[in-house]
Design an enzyme around this catalytic site. Structure first.
Site, PDB file in Angstrom:
ATOM      1  N   PHE A  14      12.926   1.345  -8.502  1.00  0.00           N
ATOM      2  CA  PHE A  14      11.633   0.662  -8.380  1.00  0.00           C
ATOM      3  C   PHE A  14      11.645  -0.524  -9.319  1.00  0.00           C
ATOM      4  O   PHE A  14      11.246  -0.432 -10.470  1.00  0.00           O
ATOM      5  CB  PHE A  14      10.528   1.661  -8.742  1.00  0.00           C
ATOM      6  CG  PHE A  14       9.182   1.287  -8.213  1.00  0.00           C
ATOM      7  CD1 PHE A  14       8.887   1.402  -6.876  1.00  0.00           C
ATOM      8  CD2 PHE A  14       8.205   0.830  -9.077  1.00  0.00           C
ATOM      9  CE1 PHE A  14       7.636   1.068  -6.397  1.00  0.00           C
ATOM     10  CE2 PHE A  14       6.952   0.497  -8.610  1.00  0.00           C
ATOM     11  CZ  PHE A  14       6.665   0.619  -7.265  1.00  0.00           C
ATOM     12  N   HIS A  15      12.130  -1.658  -8.836  1.00  0.00           N
ATOM     13  CA  HIS A  15      12.276  -2.846  -9.682  1.00  0.00           C
ATOM     14  C   HIS A  15      11.157  -3.851  -9.408  1.00  0.00           C
ATOM     15  O   HIS A  15      10.227  -3.569  -8.662  1.00  0.00           O
ATOM     16  CB  HIS A  15      13.671  -3.457  -9.503  1.00  0.00           C
ATOM     17  CG  HIS A  15      14.028  -3.774  -8.085  1.00  0.00           C
ATOM     18  ND1 HIS A  15      13.806  -4.993  -7.524  1.00  0.00           N
ATOM     19  CD2 HIS A  15      14.561  -2.999  -7.109  1.00  0.00           C
ATOM     20  CE1 HIS A  15      14.201  -4.983  -6.263  1.00  0.00           C
ATOM     21  NE2 HIS A  15      14.664  -3.771  -5.988  1.00  0.00           N
ATOM     22  N   ALA A  16      11.242  -5.016 -10.028  1.00  0.00           N
ATOM     23  CA  ALA A  16      10.147  -5.987 -10.032  1.00  0.00           C
ATOM     24  C   ALA A  16       9.698  -6.444  -8.641  1.00  0.00           C
ATOM     25  O   ALA A  16       8.504  -6.538  -8.382  1.00  0.00           O
ATOM     26  CB  ALA A  16      10.521  -7.190 -10.881  1.00  0.00           C
TER      27      ALA A  16
END
Length: 85
Positions: A14-16
């Protein structure tokens, strides 16, 4: 109140980019949307709170939705996660 579980399949976790997209989607609805991982909860309209959960590929999260548009929000958020995570 609606809740559902989701397992992250994106290899980067779950990245930017997906966090920002989720915030944008969550802000469309007049209800409280929270992402829960390992007993910690984050408001889905707050990008830094979401990033602070440190969600990685293969981990399960719970989405909790409460408010007047919870049915529509639950369907939209679940579809978003399946498509982008």
């Amino acid at each position: 109140m609606k809740t559902f579980d989701f397992t992250v399949t994106d290899p980067q976790g779950f990245h930017a980019r997906p966090a920002g997209m989720l915030v944008k989607e969550a802000k469309k609805y007049a209800c409280a949307i929270n992402v829960i991982k390992d007993g910690k909860s984050a408001d889905a309209t707050k990008m830094f709170a979401l990033m602070g959960l440190g969600i990685k590929c293969g981990e399960s999260i719970t989405i909790s939705i409460d408010g007047e548009q919870e049915d529509a929000a639950a369907a939209a958020i679940e579809a978003f996660l399946k498509e982008n995570m």
